[in-house]
Design a protein around this motif. Sequence first.
Motif, PDB file in Angstrom:
ATOM      1  N   LYS A 194      24.751  44.394  45.440  1.00 19.90           N
ATOM      2  CA  LYS A 194      25.439  43.500  44.505  1.00 19.90           C
ATOM      3  C   LYS A 194      26.886  43.287  44.945  1.00 19.90           C
ATOM      4  O   LYS A 194      27.391  42.155  44.923  1.00 19.90           O
ATOM      5  N   ALA A 195      27.538  44.348  45.369  1.00 22.21           N
ATOM      6  CA  ALA A 195      28.918  44.231  45.831  1.00 22.21           C
ATOM      7  C   ALA A 195      28.998  43.290  47.036  1.00 22.21           C
ATOM      8  O   ALA A 195      29.925  42.490  47.138  1.00 22.21           O
ATOM      9  N   GLN A 196      28.020  43.368  47.930  1.00 18.23           N
ATOM     10  CA  GLN A 196      28.017  42.479  49.095  1.00 18.23           C
ATOM     11  C   GLN A 196      27.880  41.022  48.668  1.00 18.23           C
ATOM     12  O   GLN A 196      28.541  40.137  49.222  1.00 18.23           O
ATOM     13  N   LEU A 197      27.032  40.761  47.678  1.00 17.28           N
ATOM     14  CA  LEU A 197      26.905  39.383  47.173  1.00 17.28           C
ATOM     15  C   LEU A 197      28.224  38.906  46.577  1.00 17.28           C
ATOM     16  O   LEU A 197      28.629  37.753  46.777  1.00 17.28           O
ATOM     17  N   LYS A 231      34.655  37.486  45.663  1.00 17.32           N
ATOM     18  CA  LYS A 231      35.032  38.242  44.466  1.00 17.32           C
ATOM     19  C   LYS A 231      35.171  39.730  44.804  1.00 17.32           C
ATOM     20  O   LYS A 231      34.411  40.576  44.340  1.00 17.32           O
ATOM     21  N   GLY A 232      36.174  40.015  45.622  1.00 17.31           N
ATOM     22  CA  GLY A 232      36.394  41.383  46.081  1.00 17.31           C
ATOM     23  C   GLY A 232      36.678  42.363  44.970  1.00 17.31           C
ATOM     24  O   GLY A 232      36.189  43.500  44.985  1.00 17.31           O
ATOM     25  N   GLN A 233      37.480  41.956  43.982  1.00 17.88           N
ATOM     26  CA  GLN A 233      37.806  42.869  42.878  1.00 17.88           C
ATOM     27  C   GLN A 233      36.567  43.192  42.051  1.00 17.88           C
ATOM     28  O   GLN A 233      36.368  44.337  41.651  1.00 17.88           O
ATOM     29  N   ALA A 234      35.717  42.207  41.818  1.00 22.23           N
ATOM     30  CA  ALA A 234      34.471  42.458  41.078  1.00 22.23           C
ATOM     31  C   ALA A 234      33.566  43.386  41.891  1.00 22.23           C
ATOM     32  O   ALA A 234      32.885  44.249  41.328  1.00 22.23           O
ATOM     33  N   ALA A 235      33.564  43.224  43.214  1.00 24.16           N
ATOM     34  CA  ALA A 235      32.777  44.110  44.075  1.00 24.16           C
ATOM     35  C   ALA A 235      33.289  45.542  43.962  1.00 24.16           C
ATOM     36  O   ALA A 235      32.514  46.498  43.860  1.00 24.16           O
ATOM     37  N   ARG A 236      34.606  45.676  43.955  1.00 28.32           N
ATOM     38  CA  ARG A 236      35.228  47.004  43.811  1.00 28.32           C
ATOM     39  C   ARG A 236      34.804  47.657  42.496  1.00 28.32           C
ATOM     40  O   ARG A 236      34.444  48.841  42.464  1.00 28.32           O
ATOM     41  N   GLU A 237      34.850  46.899  41.424  1.00 23.94           N
ATOM     42  CA  GLU A 237      34.455  47.426  40.116  1.00 23.94           C
ATOM     43  C   GLU A 237      32.981  47.813  40.101  1.00 23.94           C
ATOM     44  O   GLU A 237      32.600  48.826  39.504  1.00 23.94           O
ATOM     45  N   THR A 238      32.141  47.019  40.755  1.00 25.25           N
ATOM     46  CA  THR A 238      30.710  47.316  40.822  1.00 25.25           C
ATOM     47  C   THR A 238      30.469  48.655  41.500  1.00 25.25           C
ATOM     48  O   THR A 238      29.643  49.454  41.045  1.00 25.25           O
ATOM     49  N   LEU A 239      31.189  48.920  42.575  1.00 25.20           N
ATOM     50  CA  LEU A 239      30.991  50.169  43.312  1.00 25.20           C
ATOM     51  C   LEU A 239      31.617  51.375  42.620  1.00 25.20           C
ATOM     52  O   LEU A 239      31.088  52.484  42.725  1.00 25.20           O
ATOM     53  N   SER A 240      32.726  51.169  41.923  1.00 24.22           N
ATOM     54  CA  SER A 240      33.462  52.327  41.407  1.00 24.22           C
ATOM     55  C   SER A 240      33.215  52.656  39.938  1.00 24.22           C
ATOM     56  O   SER A 240      33.603  53.733  39.485  1.00 24.22           O
ATOM     57  N   ASN A 263      34.782  51.117  52.916  1.00 24.14           N
ATOM     58  CA  ASN A 263      34.742  49.903  53.747  1.00 24.14           C
ATOM     59  C   ASN A 263      35.272  48.693  52.984  1.00 24.14           C
ATOM     60  O   ASN A 263      36.018  47.877  53.532  1.00 24.14           O
ATOM     61  N   LEU A 264      34.871  48.578  51.719  1.00 30.39           N
ATOM     62  CA  LEU A 264      35.329  47.460  50.897  1.00 30.39           C
ATOM     63  C   LEU A 264      36.846  47.511  50.708  1.00 30.39           C
ATOM     64  O   LEU A 264      37.540  46.504  50.904  1.00 30.39           O
ATOM     65  N   LEU A 265      37.351  48.680  50.328  1.00 31.37           N
ATOM     66  CA  LEU A 265      38.781  48.803  50.071  1.00 31.37           C
ATOM     67  C   LEU A 265      39.594  48.544  51.336  1.00 31.37           C
ATOM     68  O   LEU A 265      40.662  47.918  51.278  1.00 31.37           O
ATOM     69  N   ARG A 266      39.072  48.991  52.453  1.00 28.29           N
ATOM     70  CA  ARG A 266      39.758  48.720  53.729  1.00 28.29           C
ATOM     71  C   ARG A 266      39.830  47.209  53.966  1.00 28.29           C
ATOM     72  O   ARG A 266      40.855  46.672  54.364  1.00 28.29           O
ATOM     73  N   GLY A 267      38.723  46.526  53.692  1.00 30.28           N
ATOM     74  CA  GLY A 267      38.691  45.070  53.846  1.00 30.28           C
ATOM     75  C   GLY A 267      39.611  44.349  52.889  1.00 30.28           C
ATOM     76  O   GLY A 267      40.133  43.278  53.197  1.00 30.28           O
ATOM     77  N   LEU A 268      39.831  44.949  51.716  1.00 26.43           N
ATOM     78  CA  LEU A 268      40.726  44.348  50.723  1.00 26.43           C
ATOM     79  C   LEU A 268      42.187  44.703  50.977  1.00 26.43           C
ATOM     80  O   LEU A 268      43.073  44.223  50.267  1.00 26.43           O
TER      81      LEU A 268
END
Length: 185
Positions: free
Chosen positions: A112-115, A121-130, A150-155
């Motif tokens: 879901k975070a990848q989608l 929507k990087g912040q929404a992806a972050r919330e999904t994972l955390s 990996n996501l946070l590094r990309g952000l």
Amino acid sequence: MAQQFQLPPQRRNWTEIESLFARVALAKRGPVEDSTYRGQYAEYLLATNRAEEAVKSLEAATQQDDRKVAATWLNLAALLERLNRRADAMKALDLGMAGNAAGDHASLRIAKAQLLINDGKGQAARETLSRDLPSLPIVEHPELYRALGNLLRGLGDLEGARNSYVEWARLAPESVEPIQALLNF
């Protein structure tokens, strides 16, 4: 069949694969109830220009015993994404994370975070994972912390990424991957 699916799609012998699927169904005297088989069958249908049949096949699996298997929902979401139906893929993952389905799993959250990332929507992806990490099975935490790092590094959140990699290393002390991720900072 496994040998064929290890080949790149353009090198697969789809006629042979179709024959193998038919023989498996005949031997089982009906549909095969296995998420790996269903995913490969859907890939075959997609490769032979039968996309809607592939979607229906995987949607049917979500209404049967396979609904409790995360891979079923991952296969469906991946197929829908390949068909440029991202909203439907997101909905499939949300349904898969429900209590009457596979439930909350790291693999579903990561998909879901990848989608969400693909949607910008990087912040929404972050919330999904955390969100609500303790609700996940502890054995899935390393995978989730890897994805979060990996996501946070990309952000651009290097401190958050480093913290996630450190947690990943703590949870998976036998693995060299989190150490490599930290060293590659």
